[in-house]
Motif scaffolding. Structure first.
Motif, short mmCIF file in Angstrom:
data_model
loop_
_atom_site.label_atom_id
_atom_site.label_comp_id
_atom_site.label_asym_id
_atom_site.label_seq_id
_atom_site.Cartn_x
_atom_site.Cartn_y
_atom_site.Cartn_z
N GLN A 52 64.76 64.43 -0.94
CA GLN A 52 64.22 63.10 -1.26
C GLN A 52 65.06 62.41 -2.34
O GLN A 52 65.21 61.19 -2.31
CB GLN A 52 62.77 63.21 -1.70
N ASP A 53 65.58 63.17 -3.29
CA ASP A 53 66.45 62.57 -4.30
C ASP A 53 67.72 61.99 -3.67
O ASP A 53 68.21 60.95 -4.10
CB ASP A 53 66.85 63.60 -5.36
N LYS A 54 68.20 62.67 -2.66
CA LYS A 54 69.43 62.24 -2.00
C LYS A 54 69.19 61.07 -1.04
O LYS A 54 69.97 60.11 -1.01
CB LYS A 54 70.06 63.42 -1.24
N PHE A 55 68.12 61.13 -0.25
CA PHE A 55 67.92 60.15 0.82
C PHE A 55 66.70 59.26 0.65
O PHE A 55 66.47 58.37 1.45
CB PHE A 55 67.81 60.88 2.17
N GLY A 56 65.86 59.50 -0.35
CA GLY A 56 64.66 58.69 -0.55
C GLY A 56 63.45 59.33 0.10
O GLY A 56 63.54 60.30 0.85
N ASP A 57 62.27 58.77 -0.22
CA ASP A 57 61.01 59.33 0.30
C ASP A 57 60.88 59.17 1.81
O ASP A 57 60.46 60.07 2.51
CB ASP A 57 59.81 58.68 -0.39
N GLU A 58 61.19 57.99 2.30
CA GLU A 58 61.11 57.71 3.75
C GLU A 58 62.46 57.17 4.20
O GLU A 58 62.64 55.95 4.29
CB GLU A 58 60.01 56.69 4.04
N PRO A 59 63.43 58.05 4.50
CA PRO A 59 64.73 57.52 4.91
C PRO A 59 64.64 56.80 6.25
O PRO A 59 63.92 57.23 7.16
CB PRO A 59 65.60 58.77 5.01
N ALA A 60 65.33 55.68 6.33
CA ALA A 60 65.38 54.94 7.59
C ALA A 60 66.22 55.74 8.58
O ALA A 60 67.31 56.19 8.26
CB ALA A 60 66.00 53.57 7.37
N ARG A 61 65.69 55.93 9.73
CA ARG A 61 66.40 56.71 10.76
C ARG A 61 67.29 55.77 11.55
O ARG A 61 66.97 55.36 12.66
CB ARG A 61 65.40 57.42 11.66
N ASP A 62 68.42 55.46 10.94
CA ASP A 62 69.35 54.54 11.56
C ASP A 62 70.77 55.08 11.43
O ASP A 62 70.98 56.24 11.07
CB ASP A 62 69.23 53.15 10.94
N VAL A 63 71.73 54.23 11.73
CA VAL A 63 73.12 54.64 11.72
C VAL A 63 73.56 55.04 10.31
O VAL A 63 74.32 55.99 10.13
CB VAL A 63 74.02 53.51 12.29
N ASN A 64 73.07 54.35 9.29
CA ASN A 64 73.46 54.67 7.92
C ASN A 64 72.97 56.06 7.50
O ASN A 64 73.67 56.79 6.81
CB ASN A 64 72.94 53.61 6.94
N PHE A 65 71.78 56.42 7.92
CA PHE A 65 71.24 57.75 7.63
C PHE A 65 72.09 58.82 8.33
O PHE A 65 72.44 59.83 7.73
CB PHE A 65 69.78 57.83 8.08
N ALA A 66 72.43 58.58 9.58
CA ALA A 66 73.28 59.51 10.32
C ALA A 66 74.65 59.61 9.66
O ALA A 66 75.22 60.70 9.56
CB ALA A 66 73.41 59.06 11.78
N LYS A 67 75.16 58.48 9.16
CA LYS A 67 76.45 58.48 8.48
C LYS A 67 76.39 59.32 7.20
O LYS A 67 77.30 60.10 6.92
CB LYS A 67 76.87 57.06 8.16
N GLU A 68 75.32 59.18 6.42
CA GLU A 68 75.16 59.97 5.19
C GLU A 68 75.10 61.47 5.48
O GLU A 68 75.72 62.27 4.79
CB GLU A 68 73.90 59.53 4.44
N ILE A 69 74.36 61.84 6.52
CA ILE A 69 74.28 63.26 6.89
C ILE A 69 75.64 63.74 7.37
O ILE A 69 76.07 64.85 7.03
CB ILE A 69 73.19 63.48 7.96
N PHE A 70 76.34 62.92 8.14
CA PHE A 70 77.68 63.29 8.60
C PHE A 70 78.63 63.50 7.43
O PHE A 70 79.40 64.46 7.40
CB PHE A 70 78.22 62.20 9.54
N ILE A 71 78.56 62.63 6.44
CA ILE A 71 79.42 62.76 5.25
C ILE A 71 79.09 64.05 4.50
O ILE A 71 79.99 64.80 4.10
CB ILE A 71 79.28 61.53 4.34
N GLN A 72 77.80 64.35 4.32
CA GLN A 72 77.39 65.58 3.63
C GLN A 72 77.89 66.82 4.39
O GLN A 72 78.39 67.76 3.78
CB GLN A 72 75.87 65.63 3.48
N ASN A 73 77.74 66.80 5.70
CA ASN A 73 78.20 67.94 6.50
C ASN A 73 79.72 68.06 6.48
O ASN A 73 80.25 69.18 6.48
CB ASN A 73 77.70 67.81 7.93
N SER A 74 80.42 66.94 6.47
CA SER A 74 81.88 66.98 6.40
C SER A 74 82.35 67.58 5.08
O SER A 74 83.28 68.38 5.05
CB SER A 74 82.46 65.58 6.56
N ILE A 75 81.68 67.20 3.99
CA ILE A 75 82.03 67.76 2.68
C ILE A 75 81.78 69.27 2.67
O ILE A 75 82.61 70.05 2.18
CB ILE A 75 81.24 67.04 1.56
#
Length: 104
Positions: A52-75
């Motif tokens: 929740q600190d990283k993505f918020g309480d209710e993250p929007a399930r959109d392209v930006n959320f997928a991009k953030e997860i992709f960046i975290q996984n890439s790192i």
């Protein structure tokens, strides 16, 4: 298709011991994660708090959320690759943490 199949077969046979070792390590992490849940089920609140600190309480399930997860996984993948070149410690730690969370 035959070339790819023979390549994968060769790759697996050449690295079988490591694949088996990492699979056992991952399974051990799953078991430890499940045992940790039995001992401290409240730990899930801390794990969810980090999310929740990283993505918020209710993250929007959109392209930006997928991009953030992709960046975290890439790192995480880059850390595992770089650590594998040095000593392999970070690679085993990443495998362990993933198995622990799945087991938990």
């Amino acid at each position: 298709m035959v070339i790819m199949s023979s390549f994968l077969s060769y790759y697996y046979n050449d690295n079988r011991d490591w694949i088996v070792f990492v699979s056992k390590w991952f399974l051990l992490a799953i078991i430890i994660g499940a045992m940790a849940y039995l001992v401290r089920p409240d730990l899930i609140d801390q794990i969810l708090g980090i999310f929740q600190d990283k993505f918020g309480d209710e993250p929007a399930r959109d392209v930006n959320f997928a991009k953030e997860i992709f960046i975290q996984n890439s790192i995480a993948c880059l850390l595992a690759l770089a650590g594998g070149i040095i000593f392999g410690i970070s690679s085993f730690l990443i495998v362990f943490v993933n198995g622990f969370i799945i087991g938990f």
